[in-house]
Design a protein around this motif. Sequence first.
Motif, PDB file in Angstrom:
ATOM      1  N   ARG A  80    -121.050 -43.401  13.037  1.00 31.19           N
ATOM      2  CA  ARG A  80    -121.575 -42.472  12.043  1.00 31.19           C
ATOM      3  C   ARG A  80    -122.540 -43.183  11.098  1.00 31.19           C
ATOM      4  NH1 ARG A  80    -121.099 -41.192   6.935  1.00 31.19           N
ATOM      5  NH2 ARG A  80    -119.484 -42.726   6.527  1.00 31.19           N
ATOM      6  N   LEU A  81    -122.170 -44.377  10.650  1.00 32.42           N
ATOM      7  CA  LEU A  81    -123.038 -45.139   9.748  1.00 32.42           C
ATOM      8  C   LEU A  81    -124.347 -45.532  10.425  1.00 32.42           C
ATOM      9  CD1 LEU A  81    -120.403 -47.396   7.975  1.00 32.42           C
ATOM     10  CD2 LEU A  81    -121.694 -45.500   6.974  1.00 32.42           C
ATOM     11  N   ILE A  82    -124.279 -45.882  11.709  1.00 34.55           N
ATOM     12  CA  ILE A  82    -125.499 -46.222  12.453  1.00 34.55           C
ATOM     13  C   ILE A  82    -126.406 -45.006  12.569  1.00 34.55           C
ATOM     14  CG2 ILE A  82    -126.368 -46.855  14.744  1.00 34.55           C
ATOM     15  CD1 ILE A  82    -123.944 -48.778  14.931  1.00 34.55           C
ATOM     16  N   ARG A  83    -125.842 -43.830  12.888  1.00 33.94           N
ATOM     17  CA  ARG A  83    -126.647 -42.611  12.975  1.00 33.94           C
ATOM     18  C   ARG A  83    -127.293 -42.278  11.635  1.00 33.94           C
ATOM     19  NH1 ARG A  83    -122.160 -40.732  15.793  1.00 33.94           N
ATOM     20  NH2 ARG A  83    -121.516 -39.552  13.969  1.00 33.94           N
ATOM     21  N   GLU A  84    -126.533 -42.432  10.562  1.00 31.92           N
ATOM     22  CA  GLU A  84    -127.050 -42.147   9.223  1.00 31.92           C
ATOM     23  C   GLU A  84    -128.174 -43.116   8.851  1.00 31.92           C
ATOM     24  OE1 GLU A  84    -125.260 -42.358   4.754  1.00 31.92           O
ATOM     25  OE2 GLU A  84    -123.976 -41.468   6.286  1.00 31.92           O
ATOM     26  N   ALA A  85    -127.984 -44.397   9.151  1.00 33.69           N
ATOM     27  CA  ALA A  85    -129.012 -45.396   8.851  1.00 33.69           C
ATOM     28  C   ALA A  85    -130.268 -45.136   9.667  1.00 33.69           C
ATOM     29  CB  ALA A  85    -128.478 -46.798   9.124  1.00 33.69           C
ATOM     30  N   ARG A  86    -130.121 -44.743  10.929  1.00 31.90           N
ATOM     31  CA  ARG A  86    -131.274 -44.423  11.776  1.00 31.90           C
ATOM     32  C   ARG A  86    -132.046 -43.237  11.228  1.00 31.90           C
ATOM     33  NH1 ARG A  86    -128.753 -45.086  17.360  1.00 31.90           N
ATOM     34  NH2 ARG A  86    -129.097 -47.315  17.444  1.00 31.90           N
ATOM     35  N   ALA A  87    -131.333 -42.232  10.747  1.00 29.61           N
ATOM     36  CA  ALA A  87    -131.986 -41.050  10.184  1.00 29.61           C
ATOM     37  C   ALA A  87    -132.773 -41.423   8.933  1.00 29.61           C
ATOM     38  CB  ALA A  87    -130.949 -39.979   9.871  1.00 29.61           C
ATOM     39  N   ILE A  88    -132.208 -42.273   8.085  1.00 33.56           N
ATOM     40  CA  ILE A  88    -132.908 -42.718   6.885  1.00 33.56           C
ATOM     41  C   ILE A  88    -134.134 -43.531   7.267  1.00 33.56           C
ATOM     42  CG2 ILE A  88    -132.734 -44.216   4.850  1.00 33.56           C
ATOM     43  CD1 ILE A  88    -129.761 -43.341   4.699  1.00 33.56           C
ATOM     44  N   TYR A  89    -133.994 -44.445   8.215  1.00 34.04           N
ATOM     45  CA  TYR A  89    -135.112 -45.281   8.659  1.00 34.04           C
ATOM     46  C   TYR A  89    -136.239 -44.419   9.212  1.00 34.04           C
ATOM     47  CZ  TYR A  89    -137.705 -48.974  11.023  1.00 34.04           C
ATOM     48  OH  TYR A  89    -138.700 -49.828  11.423  1.00 34.04           O
ATOM     49  N   PRO A 146    -141.637 -42.941  10.066  1.00 32.28           N
ATOM     50  CA  PRO A 146    -141.588 -41.991  11.185  1.00 32.28           C
ATOM     51  C   PRO A 146    -141.974 -42.666  12.499  1.00 32.28           C
ATOM     52  CG  PRO A 146    -142.948 -41.145   9.393  1.00 32.28           C
ATOM     53  CD  PRO A 146    -142.577 -42.541   9.043  1.00 32.28           C
ATOM     54  N   PRO A 147    -141.323 -42.276  13.585  1.00 32.58           N
ATOM     55  CA  PRO A 147    -141.669 -42.858  14.884  1.00 32.58           C
ATOM     56  C   PRO A 147    -143.124 -42.550  15.237  1.00 32.58           C
ATOM     57  CG  PRO A 147    -139.890 -41.235  15.100  1.00 32.58           C
ATOM     58  CD  PRO A 147    -140.270 -41.295  13.666  1.00 32.58           C
ATOM     59  N   ALA A 148    -143.776 -43.500  15.894  1.00 32.20           N
ATOM     60  CA  ALA A 148    -145.181 -43.337  16.264  1.00 32.20           C
ATOM     61  C   ALA A 148    -145.322 -42.278  17.339  1.00 32.20           C
ATOM     62  CB  ALA A 148    -145.744 -44.663  16.757  1.00 32.20           C
ATOM     63  N   ASP A 149    -146.415 -41.546  17.256  1.00 32.99           N
ATOM     64  CA  ASP A 149    -146.737 -40.551  18.268  1.00 32.99           C
ATOM     65  C   ASP A 149    -147.475 -41.267  19.393  1.00 32.99           C
ATOM     66  OD1 ASP A 149    -147.353 -38.302  19.702  1.00 32.99           O
ATOM     67  OD2 ASP A 149    -148.942 -37.640  18.352  1.00 32.99           O
TER      68      ASP A 149
END
Length: 61
Positions: free
Chosen positions: A17-26, A31-34
Amino acid sequence: MGEVVRLVTRAERERARLIREARAIYDAVFPPADPEGERPVEPRSTTRAATQSPSTSKELS
């Protein structure tokens, strides 16, 4: 029959859960490159001598 049930500890679930939350914040901050719309930016040299050929720099001296 033959099914394997894997028990997940509370600590493993909390870590996931913490990893998913940190990924969402990051992803919100960076933002991921297009891949289709963006080209990678090439680093530019700040010195003129690095961009000129050796023969050109000798002529200018």
